[in-house]
Design a protein around this motif. Structure first.
Motif, PDB file in Angstrom:
ATOM      1  N   PRO A  37      -8.401  -7.884  -3.174  1.00  0.00           N
ATOM      2  CA  PRO A  37      -8.222  -7.860  -4.830  1.00  0.00           C
ATOM      3  C   PRO A  37      -6.740  -7.564  -5.369  1.00  0.00           C
ATOM      4  CG  PRO A  37      -9.596  -6.063  -4.257  1.00  0.00           C
ATOM      5  CD  PRO A  37      -9.534  -6.998  -2.977  1.00  0.00           C
ATOM      6  N   ASP A  38      -6.152  -6.654  -4.476  1.00  0.00           N
ATOM      7  CA  ASP A  38      -4.937  -6.365  -4.841  1.00  0.00           C
ATOM      8  C   ASP A  38      -3.927  -6.942  -4.056  1.00  0.00           C
ATOM      9  OD1 ASP A  38      -5.412  -4.734  -2.401  1.00  0.00           O
ATOM     10  OD2 ASP A  38      -4.894  -2.726  -3.918  1.00  0.00           O
ATOM     11  N   VAL A  39      -3.895  -7.938  -3.294  1.00  0.00           N
ATOM     12  CA  VAL A  39      -2.818  -8.616  -2.679  1.00  0.00           C
ATOM     13  C   VAL A  39      -2.508 -10.021  -3.300  1.00  0.00           C
ATOM     14  CG1 VAL A  39      -2.325  -9.746  -0.481  1.00  0.00           C
ATOM     15  CG2 VAL A  39      -3.735  -7.854  -0.614  1.00  0.00           C
ATOM     16  N   SER A  40      -1.298 -10.269  -3.659  1.00  0.00           N
ATOM     17  CA  SER A  40      -0.868 -11.267  -4.387  1.00  0.00           C
ATOM     18  C   SER A  40      -0.924 -12.466  -3.635  1.00  0.00           C
ATOM     19  CB  SER A  40       0.675 -11.305  -4.681  1.00  0.00           C
ATOM     20  OG  SER A  40       1.157 -12.327  -5.222  1.00  0.00           O
ATOM     21  N   LYS A  41      -1.539 -13.243  -4.491  1.00  0.00           N
ATOM     22  CA  LYS A  41      -1.764 -14.835  -4.060  1.00  0.00           C
ATOM     23  C   LYS A  41      -0.086 -15.546  -3.565  1.00  0.00           C
ATOM     24  CE  LYS A  41      -1.795 -17.079  -8.375  1.00  0.00           C
ATOM     25  NZ  LYS A  41      -2.177 -17.516  -9.691  1.00  0.00           N
ATOM     26  N   ASN A  42       0.644 -15.045  -4.175  1.00  0.00           N
ATOM     27  CA  ASN A  42       1.930 -15.355  -3.792  1.00  0.00           C
ATOM     28  C   ASN A  42       2.763 -14.952  -2.440  1.00  0.00           C
ATOM     29  OD1 ASN A  42       2.147 -16.961  -6.256  1.00  0.00           O
ATOM     30  ND2 ASN A  42       2.522 -15.182  -7.425  1.00  0.00           N
ATOM     31  N   MET A  43       1.807 -13.997  -1.819  1.00  0.00           N
ATOM     32  CA  MET A  43       2.364 -13.594  -0.546  1.00  0.00           C
ATOM     33  C   MET A  43       2.103 -14.487   0.605  1.00  0.00           C
ATOM     34  SD  MET A  43       1.746  -9.901   1.316  1.00  0.00           S
ATOM     35  CE  MET A  43       2.619  -9.510   2.830  1.00  0.00           C
ATOM     36  N   HIS A  44       3.074 -14.843   1.289  1.00  0.00           N
ATOM     37  CA  HIS A  44       2.798 -15.908   2.463  1.00  0.00           C
ATOM     38  C   HIS A  44       3.393 -15.150   3.612  1.00  0.00           C
ATOM     39  CE1 HIS A  44       1.667 -18.879  -0.603  1.00  0.00           C
ATOM     40  NE2 HIS A  44       2.799 -18.317  -1.220  1.00  0.00           N
ATOM     41  N   TRP A  45       2.871 -15.810   4.845  1.00  0.00           N
ATOM     42  CA  TRP A  45       3.525 -15.346   5.986  1.00  0.00           C
ATOM     43  C   TRP A  45       4.426 -16.302   6.521  1.00  0.00           C
ATOM     44  CZ3 TRP A  45       4.072 -17.831  10.871  1.00  0.00           C
ATOM     45  CH2 TRP A  45       4.445 -16.680  12.000  1.00  0.00           C
ATOM     46  N   TYR A  46       5.704 -15.616   6.912  1.00  0.00           N
ATOM     47  CA  TYR A  46       7.015 -16.089   7.592  1.00  0.00           C
ATOM     48  C   TYR A  46       7.387 -15.309   8.571  1.00  0.00           C
ATOM     49  CZ  TYR A  46       7.386 -18.229   2.637  1.00  0.00           C
ATOM     50  OH  TYR A  46       6.989 -18.900   1.766  1.00  0.00           O
ATOM     51  N   PRO A  47       7.549 -16.199   9.721  1.00  0.00           N
ATOM     52  CA  PRO A  47       7.740 -15.182  11.219  1.00  0.00           C
ATOM     53  C   PRO A  47       8.949 -14.307  10.858  1.00  0.00           C
ATOM     54  CG  PRO A  47       7.504 -17.607  11.693  1.00  0.00           C
ATOM     55  CD  PRO A  47       7.699 -17.592   9.991  1.00  0.00           C
ATOM     56  N   PHE A  48       8.861 -13.161  11.064  1.00  0.00           N
ATOM     57  CA  PHE A  48       9.871 -12.011  11.062  1.00  0.00           C
ATOM     58  C   PHE A  48       9.798 -11.510   9.638  1.00  0.00           C
ATOM     59  CE2 PHE A  48      11.526 -14.468  14.916  1.00  0.00           C
ATOM     60  CZ  PHE A  48      11.530 -13.582  15.621  1.00  0.00           C
ATOM     61  N   ILE A  49       9.923 -12.360   8.796  1.00  0.00           N
ATOM     62  CA  ILE A  49      10.239 -11.943   7.436  1.00  0.00           C
ATOM     63  C   ILE A  49       8.792 -11.209   6.883  1.00  0.00           C
ATOM     64  CG2 ILE A  49      10.422 -12.712   4.826  1.00  0.00           C
ATOM     65  CD1 ILE A  49      12.755 -13.423   6.640  1.00  0.00           C
ATOM     66  N   THR A  50       7.849 -11.760   6.972  1.00  0.00           N
ATOM     67  CA  THR A  50       6.583 -10.750   6.730  1.00  0.00           C
ATOM     68  C   THR A  50       6.537  -9.568   7.515  1.00  0.00           C
ATOM     69  OG1 THR A  50       5.507 -12.911   6.272  1.00  0.00           O
ATOM     70  CG2 THR A  50       4.113 -10.875   6.425  1.00  0.00           C
ATOM     71  N   PHE A  51       6.774  -9.389   8.631  1.00  0.00           N
ATOM     72  CA  PHE A  51       6.854  -8.236   9.574  1.00  0.00           C
ATOM     73  C   PHE A  51       8.064  -7.333   8.715  1.00  0.00           C
ATOM     74  CE2 PHE A  51       9.233  -5.446  12.439  1.00  0.00           C
ATOM     75  CZ  PHE A  51       8.139  -4.945  13.189  1.00  0.00           C
ATOM     76  N   LEU A  52       9.081  -7.742   8.400  1.00  0.00           N
ATOM     77  CA  LEU A  52       9.975  -6.945   7.571  1.00  0.00           C
ATOM     78  C   LEU A  52       9.569  -6.295   6.463  1.00  0.00           C
ATOM     79  CD1 LEU A  52      13.462  -8.612   8.546  1.00  0.00           C
ATOM     80  CD2 LEU A  52      12.609  -6.562   9.640  1.00  0.00           C
ATOM     81  N   GLN A  53       8.940  -7.247   5.827  1.00  0.00           N
ATOM     82  CA  GLN A  53       8.355  -6.795   4.247  1.00  0.00           C
ATOM     83  C   GLN A  53       7.223  -5.798   4.365  1.00  0.00           C
ATOM     84  OE1 GLN A  53       6.549 -10.153   2.258  1.00  0.00           O
ATOM     85  NE2 GLN A  53       6.007  -9.140   0.603  1.00  0.00           N
ATOM     86  N   VAL A  54       6.335  -5.958   5.218  1.00  0.00           N
ATOM     87  CA  VAL A  54       5.359  -5.143   5.691  1.00  0.00           C
ATOM     88  C   VAL A  54       6.067  -3.491   5.969  1.00  0.00           C
ATOM     89  CG1 VAL A  54       3.381  -4.302   6.882  1.00  0.00           C
ATOM     90  CG2 VAL A  54       3.541  -6.509   5.552  1.00  0.00           C
ATOM     91  N   THR A  55       7.169  -3.795   6.939  1.00  0.00           N
ATOM     92  CA  THR A  55       7.755  -2.557   7.320  1.00  0.00           C
ATOM     93  C   THR A  55       8.179  -1.730   6.286  1.00  0.00           C
ATOM     94  OG1 THR A  55       8.214  -3.466   9.612  1.00  0.00           O
ATOM     95  CG2 THR A  55       9.405  -1.594   9.081  1.00  0.00           C
ATOM     96  N   VAL A  56       8.920  -2.589   5.417  1.00  0.00           N
ATOM     97  CA  VAL A  56       9.763  -1.752   4.376  1.00  0.00           C
ATOM     98  C   VAL A  56       8.760  -1.176   3.333  1.00  0.00           C
ATOM     99  CG1 VAL A  56      11.252  -2.123   2.361  1.00  0.00           C
ATOM    100  CG2 VAL A  56      11.607  -2.985   4.643  1.00  0.00           C
ATOM    101  N   ASP A  57       7.492  -2.146   3.028  1.00  0.00           N
ATOM    102  CA  ASP A  57       6.567  -1.726   2.068  1.00  0.00           C
ATOM    103  C   ASP A  57       5.993  -0.327   2.285  1.00  0.00           C
ATOM    104  OD1 ASP A  57       7.088  -3.861   0.497  1.00  0.00           O
ATOM    105  OD2 ASP A  57       5.146  -4.840   1.103  1.00  0.00           O
ATOM    106  N   GLN A  58       5.955  -0.006   3.810  1.00  0.00           N
ATOM    107  CA  GLN A  58       5.324   1.406   4.085  1.00  0.00           C
ATOM    108  C   GLN A  58       6.059   2.312   3.304  1.00  0.00           C
ATOM    109  OE1 GLN A  58       3.716   1.494   8.217  1.00  0.00           O
ATOM    110  NE2 GLN A  58       5.260  -0.046   8.439  1.00  0.00           N
ATOM    111  N   PHE A  59       7.273   2.423   3.192  1.00  0.00           N
ATOM    112  CA  PHE A  59       8.031   3.397   2.492  1.00  0.00           C
ATOM    113  C   PHE A  59       7.838   3.446   1.095  1.00  0.00           C
ATOM    114  CE2 PHE A  59      10.582   2.078   6.254  1.00  0.00           C
ATOM    115  CZ  PHE A  59      10.905   3.401   6.653  1.00  0.00           C
ATOM    116  N   PHE A  60       7.125   2.418   0.416  1.00  0.00           N
ATOM    117  CA  PHE A  60       7.088   2.369  -0.877  1.00  0.00           C
ATOM    118  C   PHE A  60       5.427   2.810  -1.278  1.00  0.00           C
ATOM    119  CE2 PHE A  60      11.100   0.539  -0.309  1.00  0.00           C
ATOM    120  CZ  PHE A  60      11.769   1.510  -0.990  1.00  0.00           C
ATOM    121  N   GLY A  61       4.814   2.471  -0.160  1.00  0.00           N
ATOM    122  CA  GLY A  61       3.294   2.498  -0.360  1.00  0.00           C
ATOM    123  C   GLY A  61       2.566   3.429  -1.041  1.00  0.00           C
TER     124      GLY A  61
END
Length: 160
Positions: free
Chosen positions: A90-114
């Protein structure tokens, strides 16, 4: 009995349970063996569902669909996870998509702001912890008034 809050996707026990989840249940909130002993929850309402059908010993995983700590995994570098293939939490944007390497980096950085998002989202669980503990291993003489009092104390610290 065990309570796990924000357990990483890659932990062996959680990975095995999630992989063996009941058909049709999403990775962000899997159902395992009809919830007989192991449950996943994001809200107090999720915790309270079907208490009579939940046997002891109990295992409860608290996880939000938007918690980057839960979903961080090195597999994100090259593999699209189920939580982005299936209908979103329910709180994950429909605009979030998986891209090789990019999604990993996004989730990694998001941990600091979670923890900078409101309670009940991201890596913020203080609004559910009392009900979670009470459901998994209720203290002797536990009641709603005591739970409310403890939750109010936690809320006073988590809102600072």
């Amino acid at each position: 009995m065990a309570l796990y809050s924000w357990a990483r996707r890659s932990t062996t026990l959680k990975k095995n349970i999630t992989s063996a989840r009941d058909q049709g249940s999403p990775e962000w909130q899997p159902i395992y063996q009809n919830g007989k002993s192991v449950r996943f929850a994001a809200t107090n309402e999720d915790i309270e569902k079907n208490q009579n059908n939940w046997s002891f010993p109990r295992i409860l995983y608290m996880q939000h669909a938007s918690d980057p700590v839960v979903w961080f995994n090195f597999d994100l570098i090259l593999s699209k996870p189920d939580w982005l293939k299936e209908p979103r939490g329910p709180d994950v944007s429909k605009n979030m998509h998986w891209y090789p390497f990019i999604t990993f980096l996004q989730v990694t950085v998001d941990q600091f702001f979670g923890v900078t998002v409101p309670n009940g989202h991201g890596h913020n669980y203080p609004n559910t912890i009392v009900d979670a503990w009470g459901a998994v291993t209720p203290p002797e003489n536990w009641n709603t008034a005591k739970a409310t009092q403890l939750q109010n104390i936690i809320n006073s610290y988590s809102n600072e």
